[in-house]
Design a protein around this motif. Sequence first.
Motif, PDB file in Angstrom:
ATOM      1  N   ALA A  53      41.959  44.613  31.404  1.00 34.43           N
ATOM      2  CA  ALA A  53      43.611  44.214  31.842  1.00 34.43           C
ATOM      3  C   ALA A  53      43.827  44.294  33.381  1.00 34.43           C
ATOM      4  CB  ALA A  53      44.445  45.575  31.374  1.00 34.43           C
ATOM      5  N   ALA A  54      42.476  44.426  34.116  1.00 34.86           N
ATOM      6  CA  ALA A  54      42.662  44.581  35.434  1.00 34.86           C
ATOM      7  C   ALA A  54      42.063  43.256  36.043  1.00 34.86           C
ATOM      8  CB  ALA A  54      41.790  45.612  36.352  1.00 34.86           C
ATOM      9  N   ASP A  55      41.596  42.518  34.943  1.00 28.77           N
ATOM     10  CA  ASP A  55      40.872  41.084  35.325  1.00 28.77           C
ATOM     11  C   ASP A  55      41.656  40.283  36.409  1.00 28.77           C
ATOM     12  OD1 ASP A  55      39.046  39.011  35.243  1.00 28.77           O
ATOM     13  OD2 ASP A  55      39.866  38.027  33.530  1.00 28.77           O
ATOM     14  N   GLY A  56      41.064  39.927  37.543  1.00 24.70           N
ATOM     15  CA  GLY A  56      41.495  39.168  38.695  1.00 24.70           C
ATOM     16  C   GLY A  56      42.008  40.119  39.492  1.00 24.70           C
ATOM     17  N   GLY A  57      42.370  41.418  39.322  1.00 19.54           N
ATOM     18  CA  GLY A  57      42.915  42.253  40.287  1.00 19.54           C
ATOM     19  C   GLY A  57      42.071  43.264  40.670  1.00 19.54           C
ATOM     20  N   THR A  58      42.728  44.705  40.751  1.00 18.38           N
ATOM     21  CA  THR A  58      41.789  45.784  41.287  1.00 18.38           C
ATOM     22  C   THR A  58      41.799  46.914  40.277  1.00 18.38           C
ATOM     23  OG1 THR A  58      42.441  45.271  43.485  1.00 18.38           O
ATOM     24  CG2 THR A  58      41.732  47.271  42.917  1.00 18.38           C
ATOM     25  N   LEU A  59      40.530  47.376  40.021  1.00 22.59           N
ATOM     26  CA  LEU A  59      40.502  48.471  39.095  1.00 22.59           C
ATOM     27  C   LEU A  59      40.352  49.714  39.824  1.00 22.59           C
ATOM     28  CD1 LEU A  59      40.236  49.643  36.194  1.00 22.59           C
ATOM     29  CD2 LEU A  59      37.813  49.315  36.365  1.00 22.59           C
ATOM     30  N   PHE A  60      41.231  50.799  39.896  1.00 19.82           N
ATOM     31  CA  PHE A  60      41.129  51.961  40.597  1.00 19.82           C
ATOM     32  C   PHE A  60      40.733  53.043  39.613  1.00 19.82           C
ATOM     33  CE2 PHE A  60      43.425  55.853  42.169  1.00 19.82           C
ATOM     34  CZ  PHE A  60      42.397  56.061  43.293  1.00 19.82           C
ATOM     35  N   LEU A  61      39.719  53.668  39.719  1.00 21.65           N
ATOM     36  CA  LEU A  61      39.082  54.704  38.868  1.00 21.65           C
ATOM     37  C   LEU A  61      39.020  56.198  39.789  1.00 21.65           C
ATOM     38  CD1 LEU A  61      35.987  53.220  37.250  1.00 21.65           C
ATOM     39  CD2 LEU A  61      38.368  53.345  36.364  1.00 21.65           C
TER      40      LEU A  61
END
Length: 468
Positions: free
Chosen positions: A231-239
């Motif tokens: 779902a974060a493809d192209g954006g930022t994934l914050f874990l």
Amino acid sequence: MPHILLVEDEPIIRSALRRLLERNQYQISEAGSVQEALDSYSIPDFDLIISDLRLPGATGTDLIEHAQGKPVLIMTSYASLRSAVDSMRMGAVDYIAKPFDHDEMLQMIARILHDHKAAAAPVTVPEANLDSRVNHSDLGIIGCCPAMQDLFNKIRKVAPTDSNVLVLGESGTGKELVARALHNLSRRNKKPMISVNCAAIPETLIESELFGHEKGAFTGASSTRTGLVEAADGGTLFLDEIGELPLEAQARLLRVLQEGEIRRVGSVQSQKVNVRLVAATHRDLKTLAKTGQFREDLYYRLNVIALKLPPLRERDSDVLEIAEAFLERQNSQQETGRLHFSREAKRAILSYTWPGNVRELENAVERATILSEKPEIDAEYLGIDIDLNAMDATSFDELPLANFSAESDHCPESPEDLSLEDYFQHFVLEHQDRMTETELARKLGISRKCLWERRQRLGIPRRKTSIE
């Protein structure tokens, strides 16, 4: 005043939410279905659309294409991350599970409106040689102390890159704000930022939620689902709290970082993803790696750039500035008039160590604004564990002496030429013949008990003619 469209088919929920938002200075229009909303309003005219997911005739996500870029917040009784992923893939800015906490809803709305306004503003990155105390308000983080200024400069240097970032800091210091600043200042800011609290997802579900699953992959997998990483493809994934991620999920995450691909649970096919990873933790990952509780190879992949947030107790005068910002927000949201901190409250804020950091400070300010019975907020309403009468007199240095009293014009010497104790003695002797002990204490920003103790320590007798 922000204008919000509320789309909810349950009259009781719609009415309660409308009252909540109107009490907090939002203008509300409402509808019971998607079709009613489309027939009655021009959707792009609103600052925010809040819609239930399950509505008669059409789902709330159908409003996203009509919003033309305006943020859409989805409410759902089906409080699973799967529903959230589907909504956010379609362009929803965020989701909230019903029944929701009122404070959570208000904080989410304030954040969404702030982020949308920031994203709409042109992104400019100052040259590296500019003054380090340049205005950093566009980052959405308050701070003037040297440690925060250094952090802001690093954020600006790192944000335009695709490097992985590890945000370190105690709980409540605002690590997600750093992640959002990195996203907003990056080339990915038109794509989603997906935030995941690794500690909040059950260990048995975390791989499915992060990487998705195929239909029939396990009991209950009735359909194919997209994972949060995809779902974060192209954006930022914050874990957030990545130190809580199970070892099996860590191995899958490592593949995402090394190969740029994922494989859904139950699938034999891999697919490419392009995400920028920002991870955060309050734990010592290096120590966890040495003890086998965290993959060492993943740690070094994450630790390309490390940004450390200082605890609030190390941020000097930032504490009071942040408290004033929270108070300003409460003033705009509540129908209590303009509140302000008393001098004693400011001293308490500066003296307290704030073990819960910014989150604890925000809660204390909110509590104080609710409980205070007058425009000036006394220290006792902050609800912090501090002996107000035992605060060292030297803490007076934290605030300008000129604020002690508007009546100090009678002093023959400039207050700046006096020591604190000289100033205290001069002020009391000058005014005690026409002010009560309560009035004296209020002007000095201390309690009556503290005033009495300082009289005893400095040998200042009370005049017999003083008013009581």
